[in-house]
Design an enzyme around this catalytic site. Structure first.
Site, PDB file in Angstrom:
ATOM      1  N   ARG A 224       3.458   3.286 -13.689  1.00  0.00           N
ATOM      2  CA  ARG A 224       2.419   2.906 -13.121  1.00  0.00           C
ATOM      3  C   ARG A 224       1.605   1.642 -12.301  1.00  0.00           C
ATOM      4  O   ARG A 224       1.422   0.827 -12.920  1.00  0.00           O
ATOM      5  CB  ARG A 224       1.297   3.222 -14.464  1.00  0.00           C
ATOM      6  CG  ARG A 224       0.378   4.537 -14.699  1.00  0.00           C
ATOM      7  CD  ARG A 224       1.039   5.752 -13.202  1.00  0.00           C
ATOM      8  NE  ARG A 224       1.158   7.521 -14.222  1.00  0.00           N
ATOM      9  CZ  ARG A 224       1.456   8.398 -13.529  1.00  0.00           C
ATOM     10  NH1 ARG A 224       3.074   7.301 -13.441  1.00  0.00           N
ATOM     11  NH2 ARG A 224       1.539   9.314 -13.754  1.00  0.00           N
ATOM     12  N   HIS A 272       5.162   5.347  -3.479  1.00  0.00           N
ATOM     13  CA  HIS A 272       5.206   6.719  -4.923  1.00  0.00           C
ATOM     14  C   HIS A 272       6.594   8.077  -4.909  1.00  0.00           C
ATOM     15  O   HIS A 272       6.045   9.153  -4.967  1.00  0.00           O
ATOM     16  CB  HIS A 272       3.839   7.120  -5.629  1.00  0.00           C
ATOM     17  CG  HIS A 272       3.719   7.881  -6.573  1.00  0.00           C
ATOM     18  ND1 HIS A 272       2.448   7.310  -7.168  1.00  0.00           N
ATOM     19  CD2 HIS A 272       4.486   8.272  -7.746  1.00  0.00           C
ATOM     20  CE1 HIS A 272       2.704   7.759  -8.774  1.00  0.00           C
ATOM     21  NE2 HIS A 272       4.140   8.229  -9.091  1.00  0.00           N
TER      22      HIS A 272
END
Length: 309
Positions: A224, A272
Site C-alpha cells: 500500500r 497499481h
C-alpha cells in the site's frame, strides 16, 4: 438467499451476471444509497459506505472484492459479530510474483544498460549476474508474499522473509516480530513490500528503516502507498542509500503530476497494476464460500478485524 453487490462499478452487471450464474437460486441486488433496506443475507463489497451496515443489520457475512481490507475495516460500523472475508489469491499471487520477478531480474541483470546500448548502437557484454550480490527480503508472508518469496528463491536469489510469526517456506529464511526486523533488514538489498496496511505497518518504510538495508538498495512496493514515507525514500535516493525504487501503489491515486517521483530517473512508476482482480476467479471463490456457509460449513479467508487482516 439475497445478495447485495456494493461497489462503484459503472457496469455492475459484469459482476452480478456471474454471481447469478454460480448461484441461480439467489436474488441479487445492486446497492443504491437511496434504496430502502433490501434484507440481504450477504454483501459483496469494495469500499462500502457506512450506510450499508445501518440499512442491512441482518447480514450473515461480508465479502471483500480484494485481498486488502484496510478500507473496509475503517468503516465505523462494520459488524464485529459476523464473518468478514477477504479475497484469497484468485489469480493475484501469480501476477504479483511475475511483476516482482520482472523487476528484480531486470535490475539485477542491468537490462536498462542494454536498452541504452541498443539505442546507441553499441554491442557490449556486461558482467554476469552474481545472485549472492542481490539478497532479497520480502516484508509480509501472507499468501502473496509467500508466492513472491518462493518464485525468487526458485530463481536462486537468496531470499528471506519477515512477518509477525515464523514461516516454514522452502528456500526462504524466516524472520519474525519486531525483535528480528533489524536483522532481516541487514540481510536485505532488494526490499519487497507485500504487507497488509494496519496501524502498526503504516509509515513503516521510513528513512530509519531504509538506512538499515544493504548498500545500493532496491525498494519494490506492491503493498500500500501508506506503507512508504514518500519524502524519506526521496531523501534515501538523493543520498545514494537507495539506488532504485519500483512503486506500484501510492498514498494518492492517480499519483499527482506534481509529485517528485515523476521526475526521479531512479524511480519506476506503474499505476497499481501489479495484481489485478480477475472477475471470474473472484466470483467463483466468493460464491463457493457463500454456498459453504449456507451448508453450515466453515470457510477460510475470514479476517481478524482487530488486527486488520
Amino acid at each position: 438467499m439475497k445478495i447485495l453487490f456494493v461497489a462503484a462499478d459503472p457496469k455492475p452487471e459484469r459482476w452480478t451476471n456471474l454471481i447469478q450464474q454460480h448461484l441461480p437460486e439467489a436474488e441479487i441486488q445492486v446497492w443504491h444509497s437511496d434504496s430502502p433496506s433490501y434484507g440481504a443475507d450477504y454483501a459483496i463489497v469494495w469500499h462500502p459506505p457506512a450506510a450499508l451496515f445501518d440499512k442491512e443489520p441482518q447480514l450473515k457475512a461480508v465479502f471483500n472484492l480484494g485481498a486488502g481490507v484496510d478500507a473496509l475495516v475503517r468503516v465505523r460500523n462494520l459488524p464485529r459479530d459476523i464473518p468478514v472475508v477477504r479475497l484469497e489469491d484468485a489469480g493475484m499471487s501469480v501476477q504479483m510474483a511475475e511483476y516482482v520477478a520482472y523487476h528484480v531480474i531486470g535490475i539485477s541483470r542491468d537490462m536498462d544498460a542494454y536498452r541504452e546500448q541498443q539505442a546507441a548502437g553499441q554491442w557490449k557484454l556486461r558482467r554476469p549476474i552474481e545472485r549472492s550480490e542481490w539478497p532479497v527480503g520480502v516484508l509480509g508472508l501472507g499468501h502473496i508474499g509467500q508466492r513472491v518469496a518462493r518464485t525468487l528463491a526458485r530463481l536462486d536469489y537468496p531470499v528471506c522473509g519477515w512477518a509477525r510469526s515464523k514461516y516454514d517456506i522452502e528456500g526462504v529464511r524466516s524472520f519474525a516480530g519486531e525483535a528480528e526486523l533489524d536483522s532481516f533488514l541487514g540481510e536485505t538489498r532488494v526490499l519487497i513490500n507485500t504487507l497488509p496496511l494496519t496501524d502498526s505497518t503504516r509509515d513503516l518504510i521510513d528513512y530509519s528503516l531504509l538506512a538499515k538495508l544493504k548498500p545500493d538498495a532496491v525498494v519494490i512496493n506492491v503493498g500500500r502507498g501508506e506503507h512508504l514515507v514518500d519524502q524519506d525514500i526521496c531523501r534515501a535516493i538523493e543520498e545514494g542509500r537507495v539506488a532504485r525504487a519500483v512503486l506500484d501503489v501510492f498514498r494518492e491515486e492517480p499519483l499527482p503530476t506534481t509529485h517528485p517521483f515523476w521526475h526521479m530517473p531512479q524511480v519506476t512508476i506503474t499505476p497499481h497494476v501489479s495484481a489485478r482482480t480477475l472477475r471470474e476467479a473472484t466470483i467463483a471463490q466468493i460464491t463457493g464460500k457463500i454456498s459453504a456457509l449456507e451448508r453450515g460449513q466453515s470457510i477460510s479467508g475470514v479476517i481478524d478485524i482487530q488486527r486488520g487482516y
